[in-house]
Design a protein around this motif. Structure first.
Motif: not given
Length: 420
Positions: A155-156, A158-160, A162, A164, A238
């Motif tokens: 999860r971390v 993927r967020e890093r 992607q 904003e 995404k």
């Protein structure tokens, strides 16, 4: 007087001929054979060689130079010959499978068709091959806490990558650049679904473009929701556009091609394990005679639809659900499809509709809704064209546009003139 001159002339000619023959015979070397006519008639003397001999060479000039030694034949690298290489270590926080969409972690096989040989090659990967997958956490050593740590790491990461979220204008611009009339770059997703080696293809396309077009065909399109979920989960990308089986996958704002993850490639396709039988001898709750009678009726009912080879089957599940509102048995014509394809489609229908498989005879899929059938309340999971517009981004953009247009002189007068 004339006779004397002619006789004298003959003597002179004969003497000249003999002298000429004697001189040519003396000039001809002894190595030349007497069978040559050039030296006897035209007094031909061969010129010296244009390429002087090498004084160091021991071979005579008449012999040909030694032939060049042929190059050794190309020997491809063997998976058994490691020559001291270390196994590949990958930081991807998920289990490696041959197909991520056509295999499920919830269904456990009842046997294996081959020994547990790793498809990555012996000693090439630092993970153990269980016959189905290469888990990131060793099942003999790992615990539930390790699996939670892996999920949090995924999860971390993927967020890093992607960053904003894209605005609606950026999303539409990227989706437009990936259309067929703009770009030929495309990744095809076929009957095997999202395979492990396809991850490497997607990252190779992300070197040159921020988004890549993916065309889905065949069996995986029955469950497009699973395809979209697995694509985003395994690539950390995404999906920004979807129309039927055409997807546009965005790599993320903070994606760096030089820092792409290490993806070890599978050298061969592993054999599928043995799963329980899809069609049972007798259907649950029915006798043998009732099961035989139902199979005969199922093959005689009109076909709901005919499936084309490597087509898009995204509307198959809602069609079967709607048919079950009025019909008890549904038949789907699969002539021309490989046997493995329509058996996989039947397995997906059993889980998604849900329904009971009756038979696969004569290249047909016959399903029964069951005795206590209740229509699904959720309906179908995906529409033909999925919107990805964000209302928050739209409102922010309109506010910024209005604020920027307030300072333009004459803008209000122009709007009032248009309204009149």
């Amino acid at each position: 007087m004339l006779r004397f001159f002619s006789r004298q002339e003959k003597q002179i000619l004969s003497l000249s001929v003999t002298r000429h023959l004697f001189s040519t015979a003396a000039a001809v070397p002894t190595t030349i054979t007497a069978s040559s006519n050039l030296y006897s008639k035209y007094s031909f003397v061969p010129p010296p060689s244009l390429k002087p001999q090498n004084p160091n060479s021991t071979q005579p000039h008449s012999q040909s130079p030694p032939k060049k030694q042929p190059k050794p034949r190309y020997r491809p690298p063997s998976s058994l010959d490691r020559t001291g290489e270390k196994p590949v270590q990958s930081s991807l926080p998920f289990d490696f499978r041959f197909s991520y969409t056509e295999s499920s972690t919830e269904v456990r096989p009842i046997g294996l068709r081959e020994p547990k040989y790793s498809p990555f090659g012996p000693g090439k990967l630092d993970r153990v091959w269980t016959g189905v997958c290469a888990p990131v956490v060793d099942p003999k050593v790992g615990s539930a806490e390790d699996e939670k740590t892996v999920e949090e790491k995924r999860r971390v990461m993927r967020e890093r990558i992607q960053g904003e979220p894209l605005t609606n204008a950026e999303r539409k611009a990227l989706a437009e650049t990936c259309q067929r009339h703009k770009s030929k770059r495309q990744v095809n997703l076929g009957r095997d679904g999202l395979t492990h080696n396809m991850l490497n293809d997607i990252h190779n396309n992300w070197k040159h473009a921020e988004a890549v077009r993916i065309k889905c065909m065949g069996v995986p399109t029955v469950d497009m929701k699973n395809v979209c979920t697995q694509l985003e989960d395994k690539t950390f990308g995404k999906i920004i556009h979807r129309h039927g089986g055409l997807l546009v996958l965005y790599r993320g704002r903070n994606y760096h091609p030089k820092k792409r993850p290490v993806i070890p490639l599978m050298l061969w396709k592993p054999h599928e394990p043995v799963y329980p039988r899809l069609v049972k001898t007798t259907i649950d709750g029915l006798s043998i005679e009732e099961t035989k009678e139902m199979r005969k009726r199922g093959l005689a009912v009109p076909a709901l639809t005919k499936l084309a080879k490597n087509g898009y089957y995204g509307s198959l599940v809602p069609m079967v659900r709607d048919a079950f509102l009025t019909e008890e048995l549904v038949r789907i014509d699969c002539k021309g499809l490989p046997k493995s394809d329509y058996r996989k489609i039947g397995c997906k229908l059993r889980d998604l509709v849900p329904c009971i498989l009756v038979t696969f005879d004569k290249e047909q899929i016959v399903v029964w809704r069951g005795k206590n059938y209740k229509p699904s309340e959720n309906g179908f999971f995906l529409t033909e064209r999925e919107p990805f517009d964000d209302s928050n981004n739209d409102s922010d953009n309109h506010e910024e546009e209005n604020e920027s247009r307030k300072g333009i002189p004459g803008d209000s007068d122009y709007d009032s003139g248009e309204s009149d």
